[in-house]
Design a protein around this motif. Structure first.
Motif, PDB file in Angstrom:
ATOM      1  N   GLU A  99     -15.052  26.196   5.987  1.00  0.00           N
ATOM      2  CA  GLU A  99     -16.071  26.605   5.026  1.00  0.00           C
ATOM      3  C   GLU A  99     -16.586  28.008   5.356  1.00  0.00           C
ATOM      4  OE1 GLU A  99     -18.838  23.431   5.657  1.00  0.00           O
ATOM      5  OE2 GLU A  99     -17.919  22.192   4.115  1.00  0.00           O
ATOM      6  N   GLY A 101     -19.293  31.081   5.030  1.00  0.00           N
ATOM      7  CA  GLY A 101     -20.728  31.163   4.820  1.00  0.00           C
ATOM      8  C   GLY A 101     -21.372  32.183   5.712  1.00  0.00           C
ATOM      9  N   THR A 115     -30.489  24.697  -1.879  1.00  0.00           N
ATOM     10  CA  THR A 115     -29.761  25.764  -2.549  1.00  0.00           C
ATOM     11  C   THR A 115     -30.375  27.103  -2.160  1.00  0.00           C
ATOM     12  OG1 THR A 115     -29.245  24.328  -4.404  1.00  0.00           O
ATOM     13  CG2 THR A 115     -29.050  26.697  -4.795  1.00  0.00           C
ATOM     14  N   CYS A 123     -26.077  31.046  -4.495  1.00  0.00           N
ATOM     15  CA  CYS A 123     -24.880  31.508  -3.781  1.00  0.00           C
ATOM     16  C   CYS A 123     -24.351  30.478  -2.791  1.00  0.00           C
ATOM     17  CB  CYS A 123     -25.153  32.818  -3.055  1.00  0.00           C
ATOM     18  SG  CYS A 123     -26.326  32.699  -1.699  1.00  0.00           S
ATOM     19  N   GLY A 124     -25.168  29.493  -2.401  1.00  0.00           N
ATOM     20  CA  GLY A 124     -24.692  28.525  -1.428  1.00  0.00           C
ATOM     21  C   GLY A 124     -25.684  27.424  -1.150  1.00  0.00           C
ATOM     22  N   THR A 125     -25.288  26.555  -0.210  1.00  0.00           N
ATOM     23  CA  THR A 125     -26.081  25.391   0.155  1.00  0.00           C
ATOM     24  C   THR A 125     -26.132  25.262   1.665  1.00  0.00           C
ATOM     25  OG1 THR A 125     -25.266  24.291  -1.842  1.00  0.00           O
ATOM     26  CG2 THR A 125     -26.276  22.885  -0.170  1.00  0.00           C
ATOM     27  N   ILE A 140     -25.200  28.425   5.955  1.00  0.00           N
ATOM     28  CA  ILE A 140     -25.185  28.342   4.501  1.00  0.00           C
ATOM     29  C   ILE A 140     -23.742  28.438   4.038  1.00  0.00           C
ATOM     30  CG2 ILE A 140     -26.060  29.314   2.347  1.00  0.00           C
ATOM     31  CD1 ILE A 140     -28.222  28.302   4.436  1.00  0.00           C
ATOM     32  N   LYS A 141     -23.246  27.359   3.451  1.00  0.00           N
ATOM     33  CA  LYS A 141     -21.893  27.350   2.884  1.00  0.00           C
ATOM     34  C   LYS A 141     -21.974  28.041   1.533  1.00  0.00           C
ATOM     35  CE  LYS A 141     -18.439  24.294   0.912  1.00  0.00           C
ATOM     36  NZ  LYS A 141     -18.108  22.913   0.563  1.00  0.00           N
ATOM     37  N   VAL A 142     -21.224  29.147   1.376  1.00  0.00           N
ATOM     38  CA  VAL A 142     -21.287  29.892   0.120  1.00  0.00           C
ATOM     39  C   VAL A 142     -20.297  29.346  -0.895  1.00  0.00           C
ATOM     40  CG1 VAL A 142     -22.087  32.032   1.205  1.00  0.00           C
ATOM     41  CG2 VAL A 142     -19.651  31.686   0.824  1.00  0.00           C
ATOM     42  N   ASN A 143     -20.600  29.572  -2.156  1.00  0.00           N
ATOM     43  CA  ASN A 143     -19.671  29.301  -3.234  1.00  0.00           C
ATOM     44  C   ASN A 143     -18.629  30.416  -3.158  1.00  0.00           C
ATOM     45  OD1 ASN A 143     -18.251  29.274  -5.610  1.00  0.00           O
ATOM     46  ND2 ASN A 143     -20.041  28.978  -6.917  1.00  0.00           N
ATOM     47  N   TYR A 144     -17.556  30.142  -2.427  1.00  0.00           N
ATOM     48  CA  TYR A 144     -16.572  31.171  -2.092  1.00  0.00           C
ATOM     49  C   TYR A 144     -15.776  31.657  -3.302  1.00  0.00           C
ATOM     50  CZ  TYR A 144     -13.498  33.698   1.102  1.00  0.00           C
ATOM     51  OH  TYR A 144     -12.827  34.676   1.770  1.00  0.00           O
TER      52      TYR A 144
END
Length: 161
Positions: A99, A101, A115, A123-125, A140-144
């Motif tokens: 993941e 981030g 969020t 942008c991430g969670t 923070i895992k980003v919406n890659y």
């Protein structure tokens, strides 16, 4: 003026307009007095409208720079919700398994499942948060598909390695 991490010096850097011994003593007294914190003068900030593309993946720079929104080290992030509302900054990019981030402070993102927003866009969670005596951080895992955490500092535009 700003705070960052110097990977080369393995220290937290506090950038000040006034680097006098009085200003440094005041910060050490009121905030923290630690050998892990160093002080440097903040130089003039240049026009931030130009975004330097990440320097790590040279094979796909054009696609990466046009298809994704870059998230730079030190750039602002926010939380907004019924229970949590905070403003913080990106610490540094990181990976957790596969993941993509970044790391930020856990006092900004205190629990998993929140969020995080960059420029008012989700942008991430938060997926891993620790708040203890030895560490205080959140991954923070980003919406890659839409965002790309870079190794470039927001204000100085210097790349870390």
């Amino acid at each position: 003026v700003s705070v960052g991490i110097s990977i080369e010096k393995n220290r937290i850097v506090v950038f000040l307009e006034d680097v006098s011994s009085y200003a440094i003593k005041k910060i050490k007294k009121e905030v923290i007095d630690s050998p892990m914190v160093i002080f440097e003068e903040m130089h003039e900030v240049k026009d931030l409208s130009y975004i330097i593309v990440d320097s790590i993946d040279n094979d796909n720079l054009l696609t990466r720079s046009t298809a994704k929104t870059n998230i730079h080290l030190g750039s602002a992030i926010t939380l907004s919700g019924a229970e949590y509302s905070a403003t913080g900054s990106v610490g540094f990019r990181a990976m957790k398994g596969n993941e993509h981030g970044f790391i930020t402070a856990a006092h900004v993102v205190p629990i998993n499942g929140l969020t995080v927003y960059s420029n008012s866009k989700a942008c991430g969670t938060s997926v891993a948060t620790t708040r203890g005596p030895k560490a205080e951080a959140a991954f923070i895992k980003v919406n890659y598909n839409n965002f790309y955490p870079t190794n470039v500092a927001q204000w100085t535009k210097f790349a870390t390695f």
